[in-house]
Design a protein around this motif. Structure first.
Motif, PDB file in Angstrom:
ATOM      1  N   MET A 117       0.885  -0.975   0.076  1.00  0.00           N
ATOM      2  CA  MET A 117      -0.050   0.058   0.067  1.00  0.00           C
ATOM      3  C   MET A 117       0.908   1.203  -0.045  1.00  0.00           C
ATOM      4  SD  MET A 117      -3.144   1.248   2.768  1.00  0.00           S
ATOM      5  CE  MET A 117      -1.806   1.230   4.014  1.00  0.00           C
ATOM      6  N   VAL A 118       0.490   2.176  -0.810  1.00  0.00           N
ATOM      7  CA  VAL A 118       1.386   3.474  -0.979  1.00  0.00           C
ATOM      8  C   VAL A 118       0.532   4.630  -0.497  1.00  0.00           C
ATOM      9  CG1 VAL A 118       2.703   4.859  -2.623  1.00  0.00           C
ATOM     10  CG2 VAL A 118       2.583   2.397  -3.097  1.00  0.00           C
ATOM     11  N   THR A 119       1.337   5.325   0.338  1.00  0.00           N
ATOM     12  CA  THR A 119       0.871   6.614   0.787  1.00  0.00           C
ATOM     13  C   THR A 119       1.569   7.724   0.672  1.00  0.00           C
ATOM     14  OG1 THR A 119       1.731   6.323   3.016  1.00  0.00           O
ATOM     15  CG2 THR A 119      -0.503   5.341   2.825  1.00  0.00           C
ATOM     16  N   GLU A 120       0.846   8.971   0.302  1.00  0.00           N
ATOM     17  CA  GLU A 120       1.721  10.231   0.111  1.00  0.00           C
ATOM     18  C   GLU A 120       1.149  11.181   1.056  1.00  0.00           C
ATOM     19  OE1 GLU A 120       1.502  11.299  -3.888  1.00  0.00           O
ATOM     20  OE2 GLU A 120       2.548   9.560  -4.585  1.00  0.00           O
ATOM     21  N   PRO A 121       2.024  12.184   1.550  1.00  0.00           N
ATOM     22  CA  PRO A 121       1.287  13.392   2.447  1.00  0.00           C
ATOM     23  C   PRO A 121       0.493  14.240   1.855  1.00  0.00           C
ATOM     24  CG  PRO A 121       3.798  13.676   2.102  1.00  0.00           C
ATOM     25  CD  PRO A 121       3.401  12.463   1.385  1.00  0.00           C
ATOM     26  N   TYR A 122      -0.442  14.729   2.319  1.00  0.00           N
ATOM     27  CA  TYR A 122      -1.175  15.857   1.702  1.00  0.00           C
ATOM     28  C   TYR A 122      -1.738  16.833   2.946  1.00  0.00           C
ATOM     29  CZ  TYR A 122      -4.955  17.726  -1.281  1.00  0.00           C
ATOM     30  OH  TYR A 122      -5.729  18.459  -2.027  1.00  0.00           O
ATOM     31  N   LYS A 123      -1.692  18.015   2.632  1.00  0.00           N
ATOM     32  CA  LYS A 123      -2.186  19.115   3.655  1.00  0.00           C
ATOM     33  C   LYS A 123      -3.365  19.847   3.054  1.00  0.00           C
ATOM     34  CE  LYS A 123      -0.313  22.501   6.683  1.00  0.00           C
ATOM     35  NZ  LYS A 123       0.755  23.195   7.199  1.00  0.00           N
ATOM     36  N   PRO A 124      -4.386  19.403   3.386  1.00  0.00           N
ATOM     37  CA  PRO A 124      -5.645  20.029   2.845  1.00  0.00           C
ATOM     38  C   PRO A 124      -6.277  21.430   3.710  1.00  0.00           C
ATOM     39  CG  PRO A 124      -6.390  18.212   4.158  1.00  0.00           C
ATOM     40  CD  PRO A 124      -4.783  18.382   4.362  1.00  0.00           C
ATOM     41  N   VAL A 125      -6.970  22.209   3.425  1.00  0.00           N
ATOM     42  CA  VAL A 125      -7.334  23.225   4.088  1.00  0.00           C
ATOM     43  C   VAL A 125      -8.725  22.642   4.717  1.00  0.00           C
ATOM     44  CG1 VAL A 125      -8.723  25.545   4.130  1.00  0.00           C
ATOM     45  CG2 VAL A 125      -6.806  25.077   2.631  1.00  0.00           C
ATOM     46  N   HIS A 126      -9.553  21.821   4.016  1.00  0.00           N
ATOM     47  CA  HIS A 126     -10.581  21.177   4.582  1.00  0.00           C
ATOM     48  C   HIS A 126     -10.371  19.765   3.824  1.00  0.00           C
ATOM     49  CE1 HIS A 126     -12.515  25.071   5.315  1.00  0.00           C
ATOM     50  NE2 HIS A 126     -13.064  24.584   6.500  1.00  0.00           N
ATOM     51  N   ALA A 127     -10.736  18.682   4.307  1.00  0.00           N
ATOM     52  CA  ALA A 127     -10.870  17.260   3.600  1.00  0.00           C
ATOM     53  C   ALA A 127     -11.887  16.483   4.172  1.00  0.00           C
ATOM     54  CB  ALA A 127      -9.439  16.696   3.736  1.00  0.00           C
ATOM     55  N   ILE A 128     -12.097  15.495   3.376  1.00  0.00           N
ATOM     56  CA  ILE A 128     -13.126  14.540   3.836  1.00  0.00           C
ATOM     57  C   ILE A 128     -12.243  13.164   3.838  1.00  0.00           C
ATOM     58  CG2 ILE A 128     -15.138  13.002   3.462  1.00  0.00           C
ATOM     59  CD1 ILE A 128     -16.469  15.278   2.244  1.00  0.00           C
ATOM     60  N   LEU A 129     -12.023  12.363   4.808  1.00  0.00           N
ATOM     61  CA  LEU A 129     -11.225  11.341   5.088  1.00  0.00           C
ATOM     62  C   LEU A 129     -11.984  10.112   5.113  1.00  0.00           C
ATOM     63  CD1 LEU A 129      -8.407  12.660   7.757  1.00  0.00           C
ATOM     64  CD2 LEU A 129      -8.485  12.972   5.173  1.00  0.00           C
ATOM     65  N   ILE A 130     -11.968   9.143   4.487  1.00  0.00           N
ATOM     66  CA  ILE A 130     -12.623   7.786   4.485  1.00  0.00           C
ATOM     67  C   ILE A 130     -11.726   6.634   4.636  1.00  0.00           C
ATOM     68  CG2 ILE A 130     -14.378   6.490   3.271  1.00  0.00           C
ATOM     69  CD1 ILE A 130     -15.147   9.130   4.089  1.00  0.00           C
ATOM     70  N   LEU A 131     -12.194   5.644   5.473  1.00  0.00           N
ATOM     71  CA  LEU A 131     -11.235   4.264   5.649  1.00  0.00           C
ATOM     72  C   LEU A 131     -11.200   3.596   4.334  1.00  0.00           C
ATOM     73  CD1 LEU A 131      -9.923   2.499   7.683  1.00  0.00           C
ATOM     74  CD2 LEU A 131     -12.073   1.611   8.101  1.00  0.00           C
ATOM     75  N   TYR A 132      -9.866   3.326   3.952  1.00  0.00           N
ATOM     76  CA  TYR A 132      -9.739   2.406   2.728  1.00  0.00           C
ATOM     77  C   TYR A 132     -10.495   0.738   2.820  1.00  0.00           C
ATOM     78  CZ  TYR A 132      -6.101  -0.686   3.498  1.00  0.00           C
ATOM     79  OH  TYR A 132      -5.085  -1.615   3.925  1.00  0.00           O
ATOM     80  N   GLY A 133     -10.570   0.135   1.598  1.00  0.00           N
ATOM     81  CA  GLY A 133     -10.958  -0.935   1.843  1.00  0.00           C
ATOM     82  C   GLY A 133     -12.450  -1.358   2.131  1.00  0.00           C
ATOM     83  N   LEU A 134     -13.378  -0.581   2.177  1.00  0.00           N
ATOM     84  CA  LEU A 134     -14.813  -0.738   2.439  1.00  0.00           C
ATOM     85  C   LEU A 134     -15.433  -0.818   1.088  1.00  0.00           C
ATOM     86  CD1 LEU A 134     -15.541   2.118   5.131  1.00  0.00           C
ATOM     87  CD2 LEU A 134     -14.784  -0.255   5.563  1.00  0.00           C
ATOM     88  N   PRO A 135     -16.693  -1.963   1.158  1.00  0.00           N
ATOM     89  CA  PRO A 135     -17.244  -2.018  -0.124  1.00  0.00           C
ATOM     90  C   PRO A 135     -17.906  -0.545  -0.587  1.00  0.00           C
ATOM     91  CG  PRO A 135     -17.967  -3.730   1.430  1.00  0.00           C
ATOM     92  CD  PRO A 135     -16.728  -2.700   2.322  1.00  0.00           C
ATOM     93  N   ARG A 136     -18.164  -0.655  -1.885  1.00  0.00           N
ATOM     94  CA  ARG A 136     -18.706   0.794  -2.671  1.00  0.00           C
ATOM     95  C   ARG A 136     -19.957   1.142  -1.781  1.00  0.00           C
ATOM     96  NH1 ARG A 136     -19.210   3.252  -7.555  1.00  0.00           N
ATOM     97  NH2 ARG A 136     -21.223   3.974  -7.997  1.00  0.00           N
ATOM     98  N   LEU A 137     -20.792   0.368  -1.743  1.00  0.00           N
ATOM     99  CA  LEU A 137     -22.000   1.031  -0.785  1.00  0.00           C
ATOM    100  C   LEU A 137     -21.767   1.558   0.427  1.00  0.00           C
ATOM    101  CD1 LEU A 137     -24.855  -1.127  -2.028  1.00  0.00           C
ATOM    102  CD2 LEU A 137     -24.758   1.201  -2.784  1.00  0.00           C
ATOM    103  N   LEU A 138     -21.047   1.105   1.151  1.00  0.00           N
ATOM    104  CA  LEU A 138     -20.505   1.320   2.558  1.00  0.00           C
ATOM    105  C   LEU A 138     -19.613   2.631   2.354  1.00  0.00           C
ATOM    106  CD1 LEU A 138     -20.590   1.215   5.740  1.00  0.00           C
ATOM    107  CD2 LEU A 138     -18.858  -0.494   5.367  1.00  0.00           C
ATOM    108  N   THR A 139     -18.661   2.531   1.452  1.00  0.00           N
ATOM    109  CA  THR A 139     -17.942   3.691   1.320  1.00  0.00           C
ATOM    110  C   THR A 139     -18.824   5.011   0.960  1.00  0.00           C
ATOM    111  OG1 THR A 139     -15.984   2.697   0.580  1.00  0.00           O
ATOM    112  CG2 THR A 139     -15.982   4.731   0.010  1.00  0.00           C
TER     113      THR A 139
END
Length: 406
Positions: A260-282
């Motif tokens: 799994m590859v991650t990169e840093p990101y600095k948002p002003v606002h952001a929505i964070l979601i847990l990865y690996g969830l089924p489409r409808l749950l996401t």
């Protein structure tokens, strides 16, 4: 005559001695009989104790063969001073009360379940390797079960994410694994809000996160989508560095998801979601977090958790309902949808499998039956208000009063 009397006297003494011997013989025989009875009773008690010991041994072996991986607890040696060593904390056990199990000694506070970390008080103990478990915790901890749908996979095919979560094949097939893969769904959610006359004007970055990074990001944030003690989504209101999943992990040996590859990101606002969830749950989590952002951008006052989390759950539930009812494989009429979302159902194509439709209904049921005050009671009160007054009037009332309309 004298001689005759003498023999008579001797005979009398012999008979008297013989009677004495007979009496003593009877006493001795009686004593031996009592001793034999005592020996027999002692043997019976010994046999009973041996039977109990054997039965306990069989029970332990049966339990160990059923629950353990073939390893047993190690017997910890007694120190030269004669004191015992706790198998849990490895420190000496003083004169206080202690527990012994399978040849090892424990402080009572150290004799704990490896899964729930609560003391083990009963006799129903299971073990795996060097770890002890409540019998119920062992079954929960070791049985293969999908962390999303909670069903035991029939064929035991599942994938293990790097944070320990398990996904059955059905849930894995529609799981969204990285930020780029989630962008089309994000656009769909934005379109859903636009059709509800709730367009989000600001382009808010969406980032998919691993479990640990998402839990770390929740510090200082009050709004997020929590379920079963796990954070699944978060609306970040301050600029901060957050690592996002940028490349889909690959499935390696034994269905272990790696690279799994991650990169840093600095948002002003952001929505964070847990990865690996089924489409409808996401999507339902994203719809929930989008509502947090909309309330903030529209200038709503600080709301109680019951009102803010509740109305966010209402939007998540409405989105799920619109998606489930858009499928021609579902037997529920689109007339049951809110009027603002019914127009979207006619243009949608069948894009969900039967499994996904059932999964979506399960997610709806989770929202409807959530026991917590904010997410459960808050949703039920908000949903009732929307059903009676409509979404727009409910939102207007919340803006003015901070409460749901009665």
């Amino acid at each position: 005559m004298v001689m005759e009397n003498h023999f008579n006297l001797i005979g009398f003494h012999l008979r008297a001695r013989d009677d004495e011997y007979q009496s003593k013989y009877k006493q001795a025989s009686k004593a031996l009989l009592e001793i034999d009875k005592l020996h027999a009773k002692a043997q019976l008690v010994e046999d009973e104790l041996l039977a109990i010991a054997l039965q306990k041994s069989l029970n332990v072996e049966e339990d160990r063969s059923r629950h353990s991986n073939g390893n047993s607890l190690q017997i910890h040696p007694v120190s030269s001073s004669g004191s015992r060593i706790c198998a849990g904390c490895k420190s000496q056990i003083g004169p206080e009360y202690f527990k012994s199990y399978m040849g090892a000694d424990w402080h009572p506070e150290c004799f704990r379940c490896h899964a729930c970390d609560l003391p083990i008080e009963d006799l129903k103990i299971s073990e795996s390797g060097d770890h002890l478990y409540h019998e119920s915790c062992y079954k929960e901890h070791h049985h293969l079960r999908c962390d999303v749908c909670k069903n035991y996979p029939r064929d035991k095919r599942y994938s293990s994410l790097d944070d320990g979560r398990k996904l059955c094949q059905g849930c894995q097939d529609s799981a969204i694994m990285n930020t780029n893969a989630c962008q089309p769904l994000y656009l769909e959610i934005q379109g859903f809000y636009h059709r509800m006359n709730m367009k989000v004007e600001e382009q808010i970055p969406l980032l998919l996160e691993a479990r640990q990074e998402l839990n770390d990001a929740i510090d200082g944030e009050t709004n997020g989508h929590h379920h079963s003690h796990e954070t699944r989504g978060l609306c970040v209101r301050e600029g901060r560095n957050v690592p996002n999943v940028t490349r889909r992990p690959r499935i390696g040996v034994n269905h272990q998801i790696t690279d799994m590859v991650t990169e840093p990101y600095k948002p002003v606002h952001a929505i964070l979601i847990l990865y690996g969830l089924p489409r409808l749950l996401t999507g339902s989590v994203l719809a929930h977090e989008m509502m947090h952002a909309w309330l903030q951008l529209e200038g709503y006052p600080n709301l109680s958790p019951e009102v803010e989390e509740g109305i966010c759950q209402v939007l998540a539930h409405m989105w799920l309902n619109s998606e489930i009812n858009s499928s021609p494989t579902n037997d529920v009429s689109s007339s049951s949808l809110p009027s603002s979302s019914s127009s979207s159902t006619t243009s949608k194509k069948a894009k969900y499998s039967d499994f996904e439709i059932q999964l979506g209904k399960y997610f709806k049921h989770q929202i409807e039956t959530e026991p917590s005050m904010a997410y459960g009671e808050g949703f039920r009160s908000g949903n009732k208000a929307v059903e009676e007054h409509g979404l727009r009037k409910t939102l207007d009332h919340i803006r003015l009063t901070g409460t749901y309309p009665l």
